[in-house]
Each structure stands twice: as structure tokens, then as C-alpha cells.
Design a protein around this motif. Sequence first.
Motif, PDB file in Angstrom:
ATOM      1  N   TRP A 120      -2.143  13.179  -3.107  1.00  0.00           N
ATOM      2  CA  TRP A 120      -1.756  11.893  -3.636  1.00  0.00           C
ATOM      3  C   TRP A 120      -1.430  10.930  -2.820  1.00  0.00           C
ATOM      4  CZ3 TRP A 120       2.450   8.985  -4.034  1.00  0.00           C
ATOM      5  CH2 TRP A 120       2.538   8.023  -4.939  1.00  0.00           C
ATOM      6  N   ILE A 121      -0.706  11.158  -1.731  1.00  0.00           N
ATOM      7  CA  ILE A 121      -0.041  10.268  -0.557  1.00  0.00           C
ATOM      8  C   ILE A 121      -1.405   9.647  -0.005  1.00  0.00           C
ATOM      9  CG2 ILE A 121       1.129   9.990   1.443  1.00  0.00           C
ATOM     10  CD1 ILE A 121       3.011  12.076   0.443  1.00  0.00           C
ATOM     11  N   GLN A 122      -2.325  10.502   0.381  1.00  0.00           N
ATOM     12  CA  GLN A 122      -3.543  10.166   1.154  1.00  0.00           C
ATOM     13  C   GLN A 122      -4.343   9.342   0.207  1.00  0.00           C
ATOM     14  OE1 GLN A 122      -5.959  13.708   2.452  1.00  0.00           O
ATOM     15  NE2 GLN A 122      -7.253  12.178   3.449  1.00  0.00           N
ATOM     16  N   THR A 123      -4.488   9.542  -0.879  1.00  0.00           N
ATOM     17  CA  THR A 123      -5.353   8.679  -1.902  1.00  0.00           C
ATOM     18  C   THR A 123      -4.544   7.159  -2.027  1.00  0.00           C
ATOM     19  OG1 THR A 123      -6.047  10.729  -3.323  1.00  0.00           O
ATOM     20  CG2 THR A 123      -6.230   8.524  -4.363  1.00  0.00           C
ATOM     21  N   LYS A 124      -3.254   7.270  -2.340  1.00  0.00           N
ATOM     22  CA  LYS A 124      -2.578   6.057  -2.166  1.00  0.00           C
ATOM     23  C   LYS A 124      -2.766   5.048  -0.764  1.00  0.00           C
ATOM     24  CE  LYS A 124      -0.999   6.660  -6.591  1.00  0.00           C
ATOM     25  NZ  LYS A 124      -1.499   5.719  -7.468  1.00  0.00           N
ATOM     26  N   MET A 125      -2.627   5.834   0.266  1.00  0.00           N
ATOM     27  CA  MET A 125      -2.888   5.201   1.427  1.00  0.00           C
ATOM     28  C   MET A 125      -4.304   4.570   1.313  1.00  0.00           C
ATOM     29  SD  MET A 125      -0.248   5.278   3.609  1.00  0.00           S
ATOM     30  CE  MET A 125      -1.112   5.171   5.285  1.00  0.00           C
ATOM     31  N   GLU A 138      -6.019   3.670  -1.114  1.00  0.00           N
ATOM     32  CA  GLU A 138      -6.099   2.531  -2.345  1.00  0.00           C
ATOM     33  C   GLU A 138      -5.420   1.290  -1.775  1.00  0.00           C
ATOM     34  OE1 GLU A 138      -5.736   5.440  -6.105  1.00  0.00           O
ATOM     35  OE2 GLU A 138      -4.356   4.240  -5.542  1.00  0.00           O
ATOM     36  N   ILE A 139      -4.425   1.505  -1.064  1.00  0.00           N
ATOM     37  CA  ILE A 139      -3.463   0.357  -0.259  1.00  0.00           C
ATOM     38  C   ILE A 139      -4.417  -0.438   0.667  1.00  0.00           C
ATOM     39  CG2 ILE A 139      -1.631  -0.455   0.921  1.00  0.00           C
ATOM     40  CD1 ILE A 139       0.042   1.976  -0.186  1.00  0.00           C
ATOM     41  N   GLY A 140      -5.466   0.433   1.209  1.00  0.00           N
ATOM     42  CA  GLY A 140      -6.218  -0.176   2.237  1.00  0.00           C
ATOM     43  C   GLY A 140      -7.319  -1.050   1.683  1.00  0.00           C
ATOM     44  N   ARG A 141      -7.721  -0.603   0.543  1.00  0.00           N
ATOM     45  CA  ARG A 141      -8.613  -1.369  -0.351  1.00  0.00           C
ATOM     46  C   ARG A 141      -8.024  -2.420  -0.890  1.00  0.00           C
ATOM     47  NH1 ARG A 141      -9.962   3.810  -2.369  1.00  0.00           N
ATOM     48  NH2 ARG A 141      -8.980   3.286  -4.381  1.00  0.00           N
ATOM     49  N   ILE A 142      -6.853  -2.370  -1.574  1.00  0.00           N
ATOM     50  CA  ILE A 142      -6.351  -3.612  -2.057  1.00  0.00           C
ATOM     51  C   ILE A 142      -5.851  -4.736  -0.763  1.00  0.00           C
ATOM     52  CG2 ILE A 142      -4.006  -4.368  -3.194  1.00  0.00           C
ATOM     53  CD1 ILE A 142      -3.732  -1.773  -4.565  1.00  0.00           C
ATOM     54  N   SER A 143      -5.383  -4.175   0.384  1.00  0.00           N
ATOM     55  CA  SER A 143      -5.136  -5.152   1.372  1.00  0.00           C
ATOM     56  C   SER A 143      -6.567  -5.865   1.788  1.00  0.00           C
ATOM     57  CB  SER A 143      -4.501  -4.596   2.558  1.00  0.00           C
ATOM     58  OG  SER A 143      -5.462  -3.643   3.240  1.00  0.00           O
ATOM     59  N   ILE A 144      -7.638  -5.340   1.554  1.00  0.00           N
ATOM     60  CA  ILE A 144      -9.062  -5.828   2.029  1.00  0.00           C
ATOM     61  C   ILE A 144      -9.610  -6.720   0.814  1.00  0.00           C
ATOM     62  CG2 ILE A 144     -11.447  -5.403   2.540  1.00  0.00           C
ATOM     63  CD1 ILE A 144     -10.307  -2.933   3.931  1.00  0.00           C
ATOM     64  N   GLU A 145      -9.591  -6.158  -0.262  1.00  0.00           N
ATOM     65  CA  GLU A 145     -10.003  -6.934  -1.595  1.00  0.00           C
ATOM     66  C   GLU A 145      -9.377  -7.998  -1.872  1.00  0.00           C
ATOM     67  OE1 GLU A 145     -12.242  -2.799  -3.191  1.00  0.00           O
ATOM     68  OE2 GLU A 145     -10.572  -3.882  -4.282  1.00  0.00           O
ATOM     69  N   MET A 146      -8.139  -7.853  -2.137  1.00  0.00           N
ATOM     70  CA  MET A 146      -7.393  -9.077  -2.655  1.00  0.00           C
ATOM     71  C   MET A 146      -7.867  -9.639  -3.531  1.00  0.00           C
ATOM     72  SD  MET A 146      -4.352  -8.708  -1.049  1.00  0.00           S
ATOM     73  CE  MET A 146      -3.470  -8.002   0.288  1.00  0.00           C
ATOM     74  N   ASN A 147      -7.908  -9.281  -4.786  1.00  0.00           N
ATOM     75  CA  ASN A 147      -8.599 -10.190  -5.859  1.00  0.00           C
ATOM     76  C   ASN A 147      -7.483 -10.845  -6.610  1.00  0.00           C
ATOM     77  OD1 ASN A 147     -11.103  -8.921  -5.549  1.00  0.00           O
ATOM     78  ND2 ASN A 147     -10.579  -7.015  -6.791  1.00  0.00           N
ATOM     79  N   GLY A 148      -7.767 -12.065  -7.155  1.00  0.00           N
ATOM     80  CA  GLY A 148      -6.825 -12.948  -7.867  1.00  0.00           C
ATOM     81  C   GLY A 148      -6.047 -13.793  -7.045  1.00  0.00           C
TER      82      GLY A 148
END
Length: 988
Positions: free
Chosen positions: A741-746, A748-758
Motif C-alpha cells: 500500500w505504501i509503495q502504491t501510494k508513493m 500515485e503521488i509521483g504520477r500526481i506531481s507529474i500530471e497535475m490536472n486542473g
Amino acid sequence: MVDYHAANQSYQYGPSSGSNGAGGGGTMGDYMAQEDDWDRDLLLDPAWEKQQRKTFTAWCNSHLRKAGTQIENIDEDFRDGLKLMLLLEVISGEHRPPPPRNSHPAGAPRIPPSHPAGAPRTPPTLPMAARQEQGLYQLQQHCTGVGLFWGAAGTLSLPSLSLSWCSPSGERLPKPERGKMRVHKINNVNKALDFIASKGVKLVSIGAEEIVDGNAKMTLGMIWTIILRFAIQDISVEETSAKEGLLLWCQRKTAPYKNVNVQNFHISWKDGLAFNALIHRHRPELIEYDKLRKDDPVTNLNNAFEVAEKYLDIPKMLDAEDIVGTLRPDEKAIMTYVSCFYHAFSGAQKAETAANRICKVLAVNQENEHLMEDYERLASDLLEWIRRTIPWLEDRVPQKTIQEMQQKLEDFRDYRRVHKPPKVQEKCQLEINFNTLQTKLRLSNRPAFMPSEGKMVSDINNGWQHLEQAEKGYEEWLLNEIRRLERLDHLAEKFRQKASIHEAWTDGKEAMLKHRDYETATLSDIKALIRKHEAFESDLAAHQDRVEQIAAIAQELNELDYYDSHNVNTRCQKICDQWDALGSLTHSRREALEKTEKQLETIDQLHLEYAKRAAPFNNWMESAMEDLQDMFIVHTIEEIEGLISAHDQFKSTLPDADREREAILAIHKEAQRIAESNHIKLSGSNPYTTVTPQIINSKWEKVQQLVPKRDHALLEEQSKQQSNEHLRRQFASQANIVGPWIQTKMEEIGRISIEMNGTLEDQLSHLKQYERSIVDYKPNLDLLEQQHQLIQEALIFDNKHTNYTMEHIRVGWEQLLTTIARTINEVENQILTRDAKGISQEQMQEFRASFNHFDKDHGGALGPEEFKACLISLGYDVENDRQGDAEFNRIMSVVDPNHSGLVTFQAFIDFMSRETTDTDTADQVIASFKVLAGDKNFITAEELRRELPPDQAEYCIARMAPYQGPDAVPGALDYKSFSTALYGESDL
């Protein structure tokens, strides 16, 4: 005769001007259009006419006195046109002073060559406060462009009476005609009216004849037109018309004062409080406003008019009784009077603007210094904690007992659970504060913050890494040391048991071997002694393994650094020495017995056979008892099952052993039977052995008792290991959920920091929701900590059911919290950058899209070549030529000042925002200080304390260097070097 009221309503500036004036407000036509709403009958009111006469006469004289003249009757003194033309020349700023008598060549101007003609002059030796005291500052502001100048002695030189003037359109004002005839007067008035028209004023129904004939209403209307054009038109506040701008200025300046509510230019001024409020707002030392009463308007008005005339050089234009005695004071008279206050105080507005700019810059600098001090303090505290903690973690002095080492392990657990987590938060917060401070410094165009030596973020990270390395090594050492002490305790107990058994066996053996009983023994006795000795040798050989085991255990205790090694070695050496002595004595006794063997032949075979079989069987029972009482230590279910299997195998040999025991006892019974049947008197004991049937039976019963005890101990240990296995599986089950779970969240945060939609606000809200979801997952980690605590208490050191250790989970969780906090901080800094620089959401998205396009590895940073390609895509000329390389190197020095070879998205945003927006600069701050200093190259502490708030004034005084210029005075301060230091262009 032209109707004055109709003419007054059509005083308009020509539409050909096509602009709203320098102030950005409405045109004079806009203002005059409001005149249509005035009641014409009210304009005929004698009280209003009286007020206009006084006000307009005083206003004209305030300008004519600069030419050394004045008027007494406004409708009589302007009839010949001479003073009218002189008035226009003075207020237009083109009046030149006559040369002083006997001191200046005729016709030569007195304006210094360093000042352009027509610019207002101030005495270079007088500060602003002194000029205000003498009324000169207001005179300059009120009469801007009049052409006054200061003589060498500090005296005010007045304009000349020359009437030659050139309008902005190139039309010159002709010389007046000096004749006394009506036609000369009409021509002079027409020249004045043409001049007014040349200034963009459209005069309707005002003719020279009415002025020459002394028409009071037409003369007043003409003077009002002149006042509008030269005193009111240029007044503008927030792009309003002249009248509205003047009204808005009055409302803002009097807003803080009680009983003052300026809504117009008539009723609102009757009680005199508004006039006093204007003076008190700009010159509070001149008015004691709190002592004024609203019910005493005459006193209020006289106080304001007298103060204005004495200190502000504003002539008294109205009588208090005229205003109070009129139902509605004349609006034109009030506007004319108030405009004089506006021009008198216009310089204060510039100083206020300059002070506000400086206050803003200093406030930013003070806040940044506070953040820097907080960073230094927090960094020092954290580094000091790390410095104190690392030696404790690197302490590898072992304890003597397992209880002491377990206490050390408990102290380490307290450190991990209680002391370290707050420091992790402090470290994260310190990095966030550092990034926020650097962002604020970049946004305010300040140099980057460089912490003290040894307190960089990288220094803290290096110290933290050293701490974690020491921490990991310390935990491994603790666990290994506990295992070592467990092994030592087990070996020490085993040594004591084997040594006690051996010492019990050797007790009396040395005396027995030294006994010389064979000298008086019979042959049978000798044979018996020989056989007894052979049995002893067999027993001695059987004990050889035990002695070797004792020595091996002692050697291992020494190798493992057992704390009581001295006593162990002493006891072992004693056993070895005694064993060597026994061997030597045994060999000597055998030689003695063999010498007499030929004489002694009688031997009891049965006793001998008994002895030979009883001895190994006795040894077997002793070994069995020793094994059944032997302590054991296991760590897995497989090890305890192996012990149980070995014990079951041992129990399967008991029936054969029992048969061997019965056979040995049968031999002894057979010997007894033969002796009894042959009347042989036995001594009562077997001469060949000390192992009696009673001993064999006693030891056999002891073995029978120890077997079920051993069964119980093994079953208890099996239950314990089963419980431990349950704990392993329970921890592994939870760890195998939490770890992924921790690895998955890490990820996902990496994807969010790159995509930054909205929008950035949407991204920030989403990230904070994501952060809350992560924090809400903390109970799962706490459950895992509880399970890990149970495992530690059970001394379980490995777990084959999972690859995750509690250390891995803790590190992953700390990295997850740090990563989401850093990502949120990056978005907050982007919002701060966007708001401070005025960047639109579309620009931010465009910058993000460009950055992500060239960030091929999605690492959140661009290399030099990737960044160059990104700049080229945005239109920057950084191609691979000499000029392009130079520009690219300049840009890289801005976005990567540390030469790390990487450009982060925050640095990219800062660069793009600086390219598209503007910020305060050192030159702007220098210009603001220059306004406060009255155009001097230095400023004094008194001026700073007068113009700035106390704390910021003292801040400047404490940091400004003394001014060293040739025009320096005592106490002069250098504001230029101070301003450049604020922006990193020099040292503060």
C-alpha cells in the motif's frame, strides 16, 4: 448684455482636445455639464455673490502678489485688461522675474542653468518640514509651473512683468496696449480671452465689452473659468472628474475624523470641522482637533482659515460669518478654497506613497529575516540532537547479562517510538520552511538564502543519513548481542552441569588409585583388584568425552567473551589437571597390579561380567539423565519438532534398556545364588565395580521420572513456537498489506506531481485529501507496530513469511509522509508564485505541459539539454551558436545557481514568472527614498522617523551606512547602498 448664468453653463473646453487630462479624470466639459443642474436663481443670491467676490479676489491676489501687485475690486480692477493679462501670465507659469537692481544684467534670467525654465525651485538648504513651516512648500505645490526660483541668498524671486508668452500651440500672448481709451481696454481683454481659448477652454457668451463695462456676474464667471482651468482641472483621483476627484480626496483624508462627513462642497463645510480635519491630517502639530466643537462653527472656521494663512500660505478667502450665515454656502467659493488645500498638501501624498513602498519592501525583508532566524534555530537544534544521538547509537559496549541488554533494547524502542518521530516531523518542516523562504525571496526579487556553514539542508540530510546508519547498525548489534548472551547463558549452564557431574565422578578416585591394598591382598583379591582396575580404566575412557566436552565448552565461552570466563577457566583447568593426574595414577596402579598378577588367579567372572556390563549401562543412564535435564533453546517450530522427534526416538530405546538392566541384575543375582549355593562368603559388594544394583535401579527410576518431565517441557516449547509462528504469520499478513500500500501510494503521488490536472487550487485540494487519506491509514501502521512489539517481546528474530521488516515499513511510511508534504509545498509555492506574479491558470498549465513533455524520465527535473529543448519550444533563441550558448548559460545560472545540472519545475516556474512579470527593483526603492529625502543624495534619521512607522524607521537607521558624499551633513545616511543591499546587489 449677456446673461451670466447662461454663459456660465456653457463654459466648456473645446472637444478638439480629445483627452481627459493628465490625471486621467473627466474633461472640463464633463464637469461643466454638471453645472446645468444648479439652480440659476441661487446663483443670483447676493450672499453667494459676496462669497464668490471674496474668494475669487483672494485667489487672484494669491497669484498677483508674486508679480508685486493685487486687486481691490474684482469687477473694476480687471476692466482695462492689464491685471487680467498679468494674472494669466503668472498662473500659466511663463511669468519671468525682473532683474534685481544693480546686481543683474538687464533682461538676463535668474534661473540656474541646472534647472529647466519654468520648473519649481526649492531652497537647497531647507528640509521639507522647514519649507512647510514657512509656507513655501505649499506655495510651490499650489503654483506649480509659475516660474518662481530661489536666489543665492535663499530669497524668493518674483516673475517679471513681461507679458510675452507662448502657449503650447505656439501662440504668443501679445503685449498689452497702454492706452486709456475703451478700445485699448477691449483689445487687452480680448487678448486675455484669446489666451484662455488657446488653453483649450471654449468660452460661450463672454465678451470683452461685458468685462470692460464691469459686469460683475460675467467677471465672476470668467474668473471661475480660469480657476477651473488652472487650479481644479488637473485634480484627479482614481480616474474621476476634477470635481469628483477633489471630493473623493477630501472624503479619504477626513474619513478617520468624527463629526466629519464630506458629501458636497457647500453644507458639508459649514461647521468648519472638515477644513480643520484636512489640516490636522497633514500637519497634526498645527491643530488640536480634539478640542474643536461641532456646535461652534465660527471658531472652527476662523481657526482653520488663520492656521492656513499663517502656516500654509493659503490666503483667507472667506469670512466665517459669511459661511455660517448662509443657508447653503457657495459651491464655487468652497471648491476654490479647498483646491488651495489640495495643492498645498499634494506633496504629502507623494511622501506617503514613497513611505508605503519602503514599508512594503522593509516588511518583506523583516519577514524574510525572521524566517531565516527560525531556520537557523531549528537547524541548530536538529543538528545538535543528531550530534548527541549518534554517539549513543554508536556505543557498542556489551553488557554482562541478557537482562541488561534487553533494557538497552527497550531504550532503543523508546527512541524509535517516542524520540525520533518528532524529529522526523521537524526535519520535514525544516525542509518545507526552507523551500517556502527561498520561494518568497525569489518572488520579492531578493538573493537566495544561504544558511550558515554546516546548516544547509544537505548537511542536515547527511547528518540524518549518518544517524540512520548508526541506528540500523545499533539494532543489529543489540539483536546479535542478545543472541550471544543467550548462547553464553546456555553454554555456561551446560558447563556447570557437566563439570558438576564430572567432579562428582572423580571424587575419591585419586585416593582410590593411590591406595596400596594389593600389598596384603590374596591372589583372588589381586585378580579382583586387576579386574576392578580394568573396569575403572573402562570408566575413565568413557569419561574422556565428557572432559573434552567440558574443555570445548570453556573454549567457546572464552571465544564468545563470557563475562565470568575467569572462573570457568579456573574450574576447567582444575578438571584437566585432575584428569591428567588420574591418567598418571591409573597407569602407575596398573603396573603395580600386573606385577602381582601371576600370584593372584582367582577371579569372580560373574562380578567381572557384571562390572563390565553395569559400567556402560550406568554411563548410559547418566548420559540419559544429563540429556533429559539438558537445557535447550530453539527459534523455530522445525527445531522443536526435531527435538521432539529425537526424544521420541530415545523413548523407543527404553524397552531394550530395561531388558539390559534386567540382564545385568540377573548376573548379580546369579553371583549371589552361586555364592550361597557354594557357601561362599562375599564381602557384600562387587569387588570389580561400585555400581550396585541399587544404584542402577535408583538411576533407572530417575530416568523414568525425567522422561515425562522432558515430554512436558518439549510440549510447552512446542506450544510457544506455535504461538510464535502465529505471531509471524499475523505480522506477515499485515505487513504484506501495508508495505505494497505504501509503495502504491508513493507511485500515485509521483504520477500526481507529474500530471497535475486542473487548477492549482484543485490540485492542492486533491493532494490535501490524499494526505488526509494517508493519515487516516495510520491505525494500520499502529496495529503493525503492536504486532511487531509482540514479536520483539517473544524474541523472534526472523520471519520467512514476509520480506517486509518493521524498519522497511517505518522508512516507507516516513518517506510517504515527507513526499506528500513536499508535493503539497511545491503546489503552494506555485500558487504563491502565480498570485505574486499575476500568472494565469492557462499559463501555469502551459508551463507544466512544456515541462512534462521534455521530462522524459518523469523525475521532476530537466537536464541541460532537455531544458534547452524546452526553451526553444517556448520561443527562446538558445540555438547552438555563440550567442545562443551565452544566453542559455545566463538562463542556467538563474535557474540552477548551485550548478547541480538539474532544473526543477519550481525553478522553471520562477524563471518564467520573472520573464513575464515585473517586481520591485532597487532603483524603485532608491527613487522612493529620494522623494522622502527631498531630492537629496542622503537622508537623515529625523526624516526617516517622520515618514516611516517607528519599527521600520529604526530598522533602516540601524542598517544604513553613513553617507560619505561631498554634500554630507552630520547624521547623513546612505540610502542608495542600503537599497541595493536589499536586492542582493551589494552587502548590507
